[in-house]
Design an enzyme around this catalytic site. Structure first.
Site, PDB file in Angstrom:
ATOM      1  N   GLY A   1       0.792  -1.228   0.000  1.00  0.00           N
ATOM      2  CA  GLY A   1       0.000   0.000   0.000  1.00  0.00           C
ATOM      3  C   GLY A   1       0.822   1.274   0.000  1.00  0.00           C
ATOM      4  O   GLY A   1       1.826   1.372   0.685  1.00  0.00           O
ATOM      5  N   SER A   2       0.397   2.282  -0.753  1.00  0.00           N
ATOM      6  CA  SER A   2       1.234   3.449  -0.958  1.00  0.00           C
ATOM      7  C   SER A   2       0.443   4.577  -1.618  1.00  0.00           C
ATOM      8  O   SER A   2      -0.774   4.531  -1.711  1.00  0.00           O
ATOM      9  CB  SER A   2       2.434   3.060  -1.817  1.00  0.00           C
ATOM     10  OG  SER A   2       2.021   2.213  -2.864  1.00  0.00           O
TER      11      SER A   2
END
Length: 215
Positions: free
Chosen positions: A184-185
């Site tokens: 996730g980013s």
């Protein structure tokens, strides 16, 4: 510079470059567990979670082919528009949040020359948090027909490794793969002054497909 997979069939899926440090050990463990499950109850019990984890890794590191859309600026990332913010210098920042379920290969928003690829050390708070602006990140600049375009790959709480695919000085085509963020980013793109935004907060985006600007 054409995408290295431009000769692949449309609609195909490959595994993202930079996935091997995570993917290979996971798949190897799952394969070993399955091989020994026939003769051992313990290995049979281990085969279920290890195979599920390997399948999850394969899904996360998928890198599908895309039919690149037309438009001046296209989305560099799969995800959801988190914020649209006017910047002090007249530009507009569009922040795209990428969950672990999204494809994490990022693409060039415009054709041009990569003039900067800069790694900036920082923290690892969740990418949806405002403080994530101080996270580990890679800052990109592209010399394009619209002038200088800035894009920032931001690591999240789980995503602690950003893998650039192309170095400074490389000429890229619009929609070409340029890097990977593991897990996730967030990806930010800064539109030049005078360029209207075509997306809205909460809108889903697809890298190489969703147009970011409006005529």
């Amino acid at each position: 510079m054409p995408d290295s997979t431009s000769s692949a069939s449309r609609g195909g899926v490959r595994i993202a470059r930079g996935a091997s440090p995570w993917l290979l050990p996971t798949v190897a463990t799952a394969a070993l567990s399955l091989a020994r499950a026939r003769t051992s109850g313990r290995w049979a019990a281990a085969a279920v979670p290890t195979t599920a984890l390997a399948a999850g890794m394969l899904w996360f590191f998928r890198d599908p082919e895309r039919e690149i859309s037309e438009g001046r600026v296209i989305s560099p990332a799969d995800g959801v528009v988190q914020s649209i913010m006017p910047w002090k210098d007249g530009r507009t920042r569009v922040a795209i949040f990428m969950s672990p379920l999204n494809v994490h290969v990022n693409r060039a928003p415009l054709a041009g020359t990569v003039t900067l690829v800069e790694h900036v050390p920082g923290g690892f708070v969740p990418a949806f948090n405002k403080e994530s602006e101080n996270n580990e990140r890679v800052v990109w600049h592209f010399d394009t027909e619209l002038g200088d375009i800035e894009m920032v790959q931001i690591a999240g709480a789980v995503a602690r490794r950003i893998v650039p695919y192309v170095p400074q000085g490389t000429k890229v085509e619009q929609g070409e793969r340029i890097g990977l963020i593991r897990f996730g980013s967030r990806v930010d793109i800064y539109l030049p002054e005078g360029i209207d935004v075509a997306v809205e907060v909460g809108q889903a985006t697809t890298a190489g497909v969703t147009r970011i600007d409006r005529d």
